[in-house]
Each structure stands twice: as structure tokens, then as C-alpha cells.
Motif scaffolding. Structure first.
Motif, PDB file in Angstrom:
ATOM      1  N   VAL A  12       0.632  -1.132  -0.209  1.00  0.00           N
ATOM      2  CA  VAL A  12       0.268  -0.144   0.034  1.00  0.00           C
ATOM      3  C   VAL A  12       0.156   1.202   0.063  1.00  0.00           C
ATOM      4  CG1 VAL A  12      -1.771   1.723   1.061  1.00  0.00           C
ATOM      5  CG2 VAL A  12      -1.912  -1.418   1.055  1.00  0.00           C
ATOM      6  N   LYS A  13       2.269   0.965   1.114  1.00  0.00           N
ATOM      7  CA  LYS A  13       3.331   2.250   0.659  1.00  0.00           C
ATOM      8  C   LYS A  13       3.389   2.634  -0.152  1.00  0.00           C
ATOM      9  CE  LYS A  13       7.767   3.908   3.093  1.00  0.00           C
ATOM     10  NZ  LYS A  13       8.692   2.976   4.115  1.00  0.00           N
ATOM     11  N   GLU A  14       3.386   1.478  -0.895  1.00  0.00           N
ATOM     12  CA  GLU A  14       4.519   2.049  -2.933  1.00  0.00           C
ATOM     13  C   GLU A  14       3.748   2.645  -3.449  1.00  0.00           C
ATOM     14  OE1 GLU A  14       7.858   1.531  -2.148  1.00  0.00           O
ATOM     15  OE2 GLU A  14       8.041   1.649  -0.652  1.00  0.00           O
ATOM     16  N   LYS A  15       1.906   1.841  -3.536  1.00  0.00           N
ATOM     17  CA  LYS A  15       1.271   2.675  -4.555  1.00  0.00           C
ATOM     18  C   LYS A  15       1.003   4.287  -3.857  1.00  0.00           C
ATOM     19  CE  LYS A  15      -0.280  -1.588  -5.446  1.00  0.00           C
ATOM     20  NZ  LYS A  15      -1.746  -2.708  -5.522  1.00  0.00           N
ATOM     21  N   MET A  16       0.945   3.890  -2.811  1.00  0.00           N
ATOM     22  CA  MET A  16       0.499   5.220  -2.042  1.00  0.00           C
ATOM     23  C   MET A  16       1.894   6.530  -2.380  1.00  0.00           C
ATOM     24  SD  MET A  16      -2.269   6.111  -0.157  1.00  0.00           S
ATOM     25  CE  MET A  16      -2.240   7.410   0.702  1.00  0.00           C
ATOM     26  N   ILE A  21       3.916  11.580  -5.824  1.00  0.00           N
ATOM     27  CA  ILE A  21       5.840  11.775  -5.065  1.00  0.00           C
ATOM     28  C   ILE A  21       5.607  12.414  -4.303  1.00  0.00           C
ATOM     29  CG2 ILE A  21       5.864  11.093  -7.918  1.00  0.00           C
ATOM     30  CD1 ILE A  21       6.320  14.251  -7.708  1.00  0.00           C
ATOM     31  N   ASN A  22       5.200  13.412  -3.281  1.00  0.00           N
ATOM     32  CA  ASN A  22       5.125  14.769  -2.359  1.00  0.00           C
ATOM     33  C   ASN A  22       5.723  13.347  -1.491  1.00  0.00           C
ATOM     34  OD1 ASN A  22       5.352  16.718  -4.163  1.00  0.00           O
ATOM     35  ND2 ASN A  22       3.830  16.856  -3.946  1.00  0.00           N
ATOM     36  N   LEU A  23       4.912  12.129  -0.754  1.00  0.00           N
ATOM     37  CA  LEU A  23       4.946  11.375   0.317  1.00  0.00           C
ATOM     38  C   LEU A  23       6.348  10.621   0.109  1.00  0.00           C
ATOM     39  CD1 LEU A  23       1.466   9.492   0.027  1.00  0.00           C
ATOM     40  CD2 LEU A  23       1.664  11.489   1.211  1.00  0.00           C
ATOM     41  N   THR A  24       6.840  10.866   1.554  1.00  0.00           N
ATOM     42  CA  THR A  24       8.072  10.350   1.640  1.00  0.00           C
ATOM     43  C   THR A  24       7.482   8.801   2.469  1.00  0.00           C
ATOM     44  OG1 THR A  24       8.251  11.700   3.806  1.00  0.00           O
ATOM     45  CG2 THR A  24       9.365  12.526   1.731  1.00  0.00           C
ATOM     46  N   ASP A  25       9.118   7.732   2.813  1.00  0.00           N
ATOM     47  CA  ASP A  25       8.594   7.110   3.688  1.00  0.00           C
ATOM     48  C   ASP A  25       8.742   7.029   5.368  1.00  0.00           C
ATOM     49  OD1 ASP A  25       9.369   5.000   2.539  1.00  0.00           O
ATOM     50  OD2 ASP A  25      11.408   5.017   2.002  1.00  0.00           O
ATOM     51  N   ARG A  54      -8.082   7.567   4.997  1.00  0.00           N
ATOM     52  CA  ARG A  54      -8.821   6.193   5.148  1.00  0.00           C
ATOM     53  C   ARG A  54      -9.304   5.637   3.885  1.00  0.00           C
ATOM     54  NH1 ARG A  54     -12.922   3.681   6.290  1.00  0.00           N
ATOM     55  NH2 ARG A  54     -14.345   5.071   6.136  1.00  0.00           N
ATOM     56  N   ILE A  55      -9.889   6.459   3.015  1.00  0.00           N
ATOM     57  CA  ILE A  55     -10.708   5.422   2.057  1.00  0.00           C
ATOM     58  C   ILE A  55      -9.828   5.328   1.324  1.00  0.00           C
ATOM     59  CG2 ILE A  55     -12.932   6.136   0.347  1.00  0.00           C
ATOM     60  CD1 ILE A  55     -14.047   7.645   2.084  1.00  0.00           C
ATOM     61  N   LEU A  56      -8.726   6.265   0.559  1.00  0.00           N
ATOM     62  CA  LEU A  56      -7.845   5.686  -0.746  1.00  0.00           C
ATOM     63  C   LEU A  56      -6.852   5.153   0.238  1.00  0.00           C
ATOM     64  CD1 LEU A  56      -6.958   6.813  -2.827  1.00  0.00           C
ATOM     65  CD2 LEU A  56      -4.914   8.687  -1.591  1.00  0.00           C
ATOM     66  N   ILE A  57      -6.640   4.668   1.266  1.00  0.00           N
ATOM     67  CA  ILE A  57      -5.863   3.744   1.231  1.00  0.00           C
ATOM     68  C   ILE A  57      -6.433   2.002   1.721  1.00  0.00           C
ATOM     69  CG2 ILE A  57      -4.632   2.726   3.750  1.00  0.00           C
ATOM     70  CD1 ILE A  57      -3.648   5.724   4.241  1.00  0.00           C
TER      71      ILE A  57
END
Length: 68
Positions: A12-16, A21-25, A54-57
Motif C-alpha cells: 500500500v505504501k509503495e502505491k501511495m 510523489i510528494n509522500l516520503t517513507d 482512510r478511504i484512499l488507503i
């Protein structure tokens, strides 16, 4: 608020990160039992509500393809 994940968080994290692209680990650190911290952090970063995040995840987790 509890997350219902159907796939491992790492996927899920990788898809997010692919979707935003602004999201970091660091933004995507998830500890079971601390869902609110994750949702709060992502809501601020993505300019969305915690419920929208939450809905997106959960959508990504169930592979329904809701992106953005």
C-alpha cells in the motif's frame, strides 16, 4: 479509527508513493494501533480529511484502483 488492509502495508505504501510523489517513507510510517497518527500526517500533507485518506488507503489496499 482503524484501517482495514487487505494487502500488506508495504505494498500500500509503495502505491501511495506512486500516486503522490510528494509522500516520503517518513510520511508513511505505519504502526498498528497508531492509525490516527498516520491519517493525521497524511491528511495534512495531502490537503485532505482523515476520512478521505482512510478511504484512499483502503481502496488501494483492496485494489479497487481509486487514485488521487
Amino acid at each position: 479509527m482503524k484501517l482495514k488492509l487487505e494487502t500488506p502495508w508495504q505494498e500500500v505504501k509503495e502505491k501511495m508513493k506512486e500516486n503522490n510523489i510528494n509522500l516520503t517513507d517518513e510520511d508513511l510510517i505505519y504502526e498498528p494501533g497508531h492509525e490516527d497518527a498516520l491519517l493525521e500526517r497524511l491528511a495534512k500533507k495531502m490537503s485532505r480529511t482523515k476520512e478521505q485518506v482512510r478511504i484512499l488507503i483502503e481502496s488501494i489496499s483492496s485494489n479497487t484502483g481509486l487514485a488521487g
